[in-house]
Design an enzyme around this catalytic site. Structure first.
Site, PDB file in Angstrom:
ATOM      1  N   HIS A   1       0.822  -1.204   0.000  1.00  0.00           N
ATOM      2  CA  HIS A   1       0.000   0.000   0.000  1.00  0.00           C
ATOM      3  C   HIS A   1       0.862   1.263   0.000  1.00  0.00           C
ATOM      4  CE1 HIS A   1       0.940   0.926   4.200  1.00  0.00           C
ATOM      5  NE2 HIS A   1       0.806  -0.363   4.440  1.00  0.00           N
TER       6      HIS A   1
ATOM      7  N   GLN B   1       2.260   5.060   1.094  1.00  0.00           N
ATOM      8  CA  GLN B   1       2.700   5.583   2.385  1.00  0.00           C
ATOM      9  C   GLN B   1       1.528   6.163   3.190  1.00  0.00           C
ATOM     10  OE1 GLN B   1       4.405   9.590   2.990  1.00  0.00           O
ATOM     11  NE2 GLN B   1       6.346   8.541   3.363  1.00  0.00           N
ATOM     12  N   THR B   2       1.534   5.903   4.497  1.00  0.00           N
ATOM     13  CA  THR B   2       0.510   6.435   5.401  1.00  0.00           C
ATOM     14  C   THR B   2       1.176   7.326   6.450  1.00  0.00           C
ATOM     15  OG1 THR B   2       0.663   4.680   7.059  1.00  0.00           O
ATOM     16  CG2 THR B   2      -0.780   4.266   5.153  1.00  0.00           C
TER      17      THR B   2
ATOM     18  N   GLU C   1      -2.668  -6.944   7.482  1.00  0.00           N
ATOM     19  CA  GLU C   1      -1.330  -7.067   8.046  1.00  0.00           C
ATOM     20  C   GLU C   1      -1.395  -7.879   9.333  1.00  0.00           C
ATOM     21  OE1 GLU C   1       1.721  -7.417   7.986  1.00  0.00           O
ATOM     22  OE2 GLU C   1       2.573  -5.405   7.654  1.00  0.00           O
TER      23      GLU C   1
END
Length: 218
Positions: A11, A13-14, A88
């Site tokens: 995914h 970047q958070t 995750e």
């Protein structure tokens, strides 16, 4: 025999990635860099005809999948199938905490200091077990619980009646999940001290449900 070509994308970047916090089943939104990174990998994969798309039911995974599918020029698949099997690792009590502090607490009782130390001496599976031992609520997933869940995700893909031999499948994945897959199936081919980048591509084949690694972190 049915072979499916799985394109595993980490995914984008958070905010938790920036803040160095564990985010397993918890979630934080994509940053602008994360959105742009998802657009970049979307362009790289824009000519790959995907027969299906899967992701975890976390917002960061769904957003990444939607951005990639929106950029695709040759697929009729326009919406990912989200399911908890693709989440995750669950970090239990340590969800949202500083990554280094959490793994120090897991490693310390065993005379080690970090997840890198655990993996170097043992494995990613052992790291999961140590984190569960350190969790005061014992809610973090150990390696048995983790693989029972993740394996159901691959079975969901393999048993999908709409997918046929030779099809390409997009799967939005997560950092420690990709490392765990390489640790389990790549037979030491890669340096797993290097984490997969946000928006990176890892490819595997599902051959009658069995995993074969093609390449990692491209």
């Amino acid at each position: 025999m049915k072979t499916l070509n799985l394109y595993l994308v980490r995914h984008g970047q958070t905010y938790y990635n920036i803040f160095n916090k564990l985010q397993g089943w918890s979630n934080s939104p994509l940053t602008q860099k994360g959105i742009d990174g998802a657009k970049d990998i979307g362009q790289r994969l824009s000519k790959v005809p995907f027969a299906g798309a899967f992701c975890s039911d976390t917002g960061r995974a769904i957003s990444t999948a939607e951005i990639i599918l929106d950029a695709n020029q040759v697929s009729q698949t326009n919406k990912p199938h989200s399911a908890p099997y693709f989440r995750e690792e669950f970090y239990g009590y340590f969800e949202g905490t500083d990554i280094n502090q959490a793994w120090y607490q897991a490693a310390g009782p065993h005379g080690l200091k970090s997840i890198g130390d655990i993996v170097e001496k043992y494995s990613f599976d052992t790291a999961k077990d140590f984190l569960k031992e350190a969790d005061p609520f014992s809610m973090a997933e150990d390696h048995t619980e983790y693989w029972q869940r993740v394996d159901q995700g691959f079975e969901l893909i393999n048993s999908d009646p709409s997918l046929h031999d030779g099809d390409n499948v997009l799967v939005i994945s997560h950092g420690n999940t990709l490392l765990s897959l390489m640790d389990r199936y790549a037979n030491g081919r890669y340096d797993l001290s290097e984490r997969p980048a946000n928006g990176s591509l890892t490819r595997i084949k599902l051959v009658d449900g069995k995993i074969e690694v093609v390449d990692y972190n491209k």
